[in-house]
Write a protein that holds these residues in place. Structure first.
Motif, PDB file in Angstrom:
ATOM      1  N   GLU A  72       0.828  -1.206   0.000  1.00 39.57           N
ATOM      2  CA  GLU A  72       0.000   0.000   0.000  1.00 39.57           C
ATOM      3  C   GLU A  72       0.860   1.254   0.000  1.00 39.57           C
ATOM      4  N   VAL A  73       1.900   1.272   0.842  1.00 40.12           N
ATOM      5  CA  VAL A  73       2.783   2.431   0.918  1.00 40.12           C
ATOM      6  C   VAL A  73       3.501   2.650  -0.411  1.00 40.12           C
ATOM      7  N   ALA A  74       4.059   1.570  -0.981  1.00 35.35           N
ATOM      8  CA  ALA A  74       4.790   1.689  -2.243  1.00 35.35           C
ATOM      9  C   ALA A  74       3.863   2.138  -3.364  1.00 35.35           C
ATOM     10  N   ARG A  75       2.685   1.532  -3.437  1.00 36.41           N
ATOM     11  CA  ARG A  75       1.727   1.903  -4.481  1.00 36.41           C
ATOM     12  C   ARG A  75       1.302   3.351  -4.360  1.00 36.41           C
ATOM     13  N   ASN A  76       0.922   3.765  -3.156  1.00 33.58           N
ATOM     14  CA  ASN A  76       0.411   5.118  -2.964  1.00 33.58           C
ATOM     15  C   ASN A  76       1.462   6.173  -3.270  1.00 33.58           C
ATOM     16  N   TYR A  77       2.716   5.884  -2.930  1.00 36.70           N
ATOM     17  CA  TYR A  77       3.754   6.876  -3.210  1.00 36.70           C
ATOM     18  C   TYR A  77       3.918   7.058  -4.719  1.00 36.70           C
ATOM     19  N   ILE A  78       3.978   5.959  -5.445  1.00 33.17           N
ATOM     20  CA  ILE A  78       4.175   6.049  -6.896  1.00 33.17           C
ATOM     21  C   ILE A  78       2.986   6.732  -7.567  1.00 33.17           C
ATOM     22  N   VAL A  79       1.776   6.356  -7.152  1.00 33.76           N
ATOM     23  CA  VAL A  79       0.578   6.852  -7.830  1.00 33.76           C
ATOM     24  C   VAL A  79       0.223   8.277  -7.427  1.00 33.76           C
ATOM     25  N   PHE A  80       0.265   8.572  -6.119  1.00 38.51           N
ATOM     26  CA  PHE A  80      -0.267   9.844  -5.644  1.00 38.51           C
ATOM     27  C   PHE A  80       0.803  10.906  -5.384  1.00 38.51           C
ATOM     28  N   GLU A  81       1.985  10.490  -4.950  1.00 36.27           N
ATOM     29  CA  GLU A  81       3.047  11.458  -4.697  1.00 36.27           C
ATOM     30  C   GLU A  81       3.817  11.806  -5.965  1.00 36.27           C
ATOM     31  N   LYS A  82       3.693  10.960  -6.964  1.00 40.06           N
ATOM     32  CA  LYS A  82       4.254  11.226  -8.294  1.00 40.06           C
ATOM     33  C   LYS A  82       5.742  11.601  -8.273  1.00 40.06           C
ATOM     34  N   PRO A  83       6.622  10.662  -7.934  1.00 39.84           N
ATOM     35  CA  PRO A  83       8.060  10.960  -8.030  1.00 39.84           C
ATOM     36  C   PRO A  83       8.433  11.308  -9.466  1.00 39.84           C
ATOM     37  N   ASP A  84       9.482  12.084  -9.623  1.00 42.42           N
ATOM     38  CA  ASP A  84       9.902  12.490 -10.966  1.00 42.42           C
ATOM     39  C   ASP A  84      10.360  11.309 -11.798  1.00 42.42           C
ATOM     40  N   VAL A  85      10.976  10.337 -11.151  1.00 44.90           N
ATOM     41  CA  VAL A  85      11.389   9.100 -11.816  1.00 44.90           C
ATOM     42  C   VAL A  85      11.198   7.951 -10.832  1.00 44.90           C
ATOM     43  N   THR A  86      10.720   6.818 -11.325  1.00 49.19           N
ATOM     44  CA  THR A  86      10.659   5.609 -10.513  1.00 49.19           C
ATOM     45  C   THR A  86      11.616   4.588 -11.095  1.00 49.19           C
ATOM     46  N   ILE A  87      12.576   4.160 -10.276  1.00 51.85           N
ATOM     47  CA  ILE A  87      13.524   3.129 -10.688  1.00 51.85           C
ATOM     48  C   ILE A  87      13.030   1.793 -10.156  1.00 51.85           C
ATOM     49  N   VAL A  88      12.853   0.833 -11.046  1.00 48.19           N
ATOM     50  CA  VAL A  88      12.449  -0.516 -10.636  1.00 48.19           C
ATOM     51  C   VAL A  88      13.687  -1.404 -10.709  1.00 48.19           C
ATOM     52  N   VAL A  89      14.117  -1.889  -9.560  1.00 47.93           N
ATOM     53  CA  VAL A  89      15.332  -2.701  -9.476  1.00 47.93           C
ATOM     54  C   VAL A  89      14.963  -4.169  -9.624  1.00 47.93           C
ATOM     55  N   LEU A  90      15.562  -4.830 -10.612  1.00 46.00           N
ATOM     56  CA  LEU A  90      15.309  -6.246 -10.872  1.00 46.00           C
ATOM     57  C   LEU A  90      16.576  -7.057 -10.622  1.00 46.00           C
ATOM     58  N   HIS A 199      -4.518  13.283 -12.799  1.00 41.91           N
ATOM     59  CA  HIS A 199      -3.875  12.992 -11.522  1.00 41.91           C
ATOM     60  C   HIS A 199      -3.362  11.558 -11.438  1.00 41.91           C
ATOM     61  N   VAL A 200      -4.117  10.629 -12.024  1.00 47.14           N
ATOM     62  CA  VAL A 200      -3.804   9.210 -11.946  1.00 47.14           C
ATOM     63  C   VAL A 200      -4.055   8.587 -13.311  1.00 47.14           C
ATOM     64  N   SER A 201      -3.332   7.534 -13.641  1.00 45.20           N
ATOM     65  CA  SER A 201      -3.556   6.824 -14.902  1.00 45.20           C
ATOM     66  C   SER A 201      -4.957   6.223 -14.913  1.00 45.20           C
ATOM     67  N   SER A 202      -5.800   6.702 -15.818  1.00 38.88           N
ATOM     68  CA  SER A 202      -7.179   6.213 -15.874  1.00 38.88           C
ATOM     69  C   SER A 202      -7.230   4.749 -16.307  1.00 38.88           C
ATOM     70  N   ARG A 203      -6.295   4.320 -17.140  1.00 38.96           N
ATOM     71  CA  ARG A 203      -6.263   2.910 -17.549  1.00 38.96           C
ATOM     72  C   ARG A 203      -5.927   2.031 -16.349  1.00 38.96           C
ATOM     73  N   TRP A 204      -4.943   2.456 -15.562  1.00 38.88           N
ATOM     74  CA  TRP A 204      -4.560   1.664 -14.387  1.00 38.88           C
ATOM     75  C   TRP A 204      -5.706   1.591 -13.390  1.00 38.88           C
ATOM     76  N   VAL A 205      -6.365   2.715 -13.121  1.00 40.49           N
ATOM     77  CA  VAL A 205      -7.500   2.710 -12.195  1.00 40.49           C
ATOM     78  C   VAL A 205      -8.592   1.786 -12.717  1.00 40.49           C
ATOM     79  N   SER A 206      -8.853   1.826 -14.020  1.00 40.46           N
ATOM     80  CA  SER A 206      -9.875   0.959 -14.605  1.00 40.46           C
ATOM     81  C   SER A 206      -9.534  -0.504 -14.394  1.00 40.46           C
ATOM     82  N   LEU A 207      -8.286  -0.855 -14.578  1.00 44.63           N
ATOM     83  CA  LEU A 207      -7.847  -2.237 -14.370  1.00 44.63           C
ATOM     84  C   LEU A 207      -8.034  -2.669 -12.925  1.00 44.63           C
TER      85      LEU A 207
END
Length: 239
Positions: A72-90, A199-207
């Motif tokens: 929840e914390v990770a999702r909310n930060y990416i979606v609502f706080e909108k960082p300038d860049v999100t790095i996904v480490v694999l 504010h939020v990706s409408s496609r993602w919210v729809s999914l």
């Protein structure tokens, strides 16, 4: 020093995400808790060229479906706080498992860098990763690094800088779902877009709504100050 930009680090546990965070920020970091949560928060900073990057080490998660406080914390930060860049480490040795989270992030936000860590271990195991092919297929930069050896850091920081300054434009390639799901998305997305705007990706919210993520409604209501009647519009859109 010029502008400061917020850079979020997301990834599965044990991918070396926090190793990367520590290596980049050194002693310029502090820890605490997210507001109202028992989940730990780590922030740090690094200067690069004429900018300063504030790095936020998000909780390690396997998904962003809000099944736990960490998710929840990770999702909310990416979606609502909108960082300038999100790095996904694999993890370079477990790409298939790690890509589940990466694809979720690509549906949520635009400015993403896929950072493939442990590349030295992968090469020792005879694993060859074509980052240029992945970049073309995903629509965002893919960079290979070794966090523990600080390999690839210059290219990573330069890529972040080029994104935040507009030199690089990210265009994530959307995941295509079975026709039945795509038809439902096409039906409800315009109604969702009327409510969330840009504010939020409408496609993602729809999914997420099609998947029955009721908890997301409350989060959208809280973060975007929507009225209760607006939340009911989401449910109407699904009918």
């Amino acid at each position: 020093m010029g502008n400061e930009y917020r850079i979020a680090l997301a990834g599965n546990p044990n991918t070396g995400k926090s190793t990367l965070f520590n290596a980049l920020t050194g002693l310029k970091q502090h820890t605490g808790n997210w507001a109202g949560k028992t989940v730990s928060l780590a922030k740090g900073s690094i200067a690069f060229k004429d900018t300063r990057f504030q790095l936020i080490d998000l909780p390690g998660t396997y998904s962003l479906f809000s099944n736990s406080k960490d998710e929840e914390v990770a999702r909310n930060y990416i979606v609502f706080e909108k960082p300038d860049v999100t790095i996904v480490v694999l993890d370079a040795t477990s790409l298939e498992r790690n890509f589940n989270l990466a694809l979720q992030v690509l549906e949520m936000t635009k400015n993403v860098i896929i950072c493939i860590n442990l590349i030295d271990v992968a090469e020792e195991q005879g694993i060859n990763i074509n980052e240029h092919l992945l970049t073309n297929r995903l629509g965002v930069p893919v960079i290979k690094i070794s966090a523990r050896n600080k390999k690839g850091f210059s290219k990573l920081l330069d890529t972040i800088h080029r994104i935040v300054t507009g030199e690089i434009a990210c265009h994530p390639i959307p995941v295509k779902y079975p026709q039945e799901i795509e038809e439902k998305i096409e039906k409800i997305e315009p109604k969702v877009r009327e409510i969330v705007g840009d504010h939020v990706s409408s496609r993602w919210v729809s999914l997420r709504l099609l998947d029955g993520d009721e908890s997301l409604l409350g989060e959208i209501n809280r973060y975007l100050s929507l009225k209760g009647g607006d939340v009911n519009e989401y449910r109407t859109a699904l009918q």
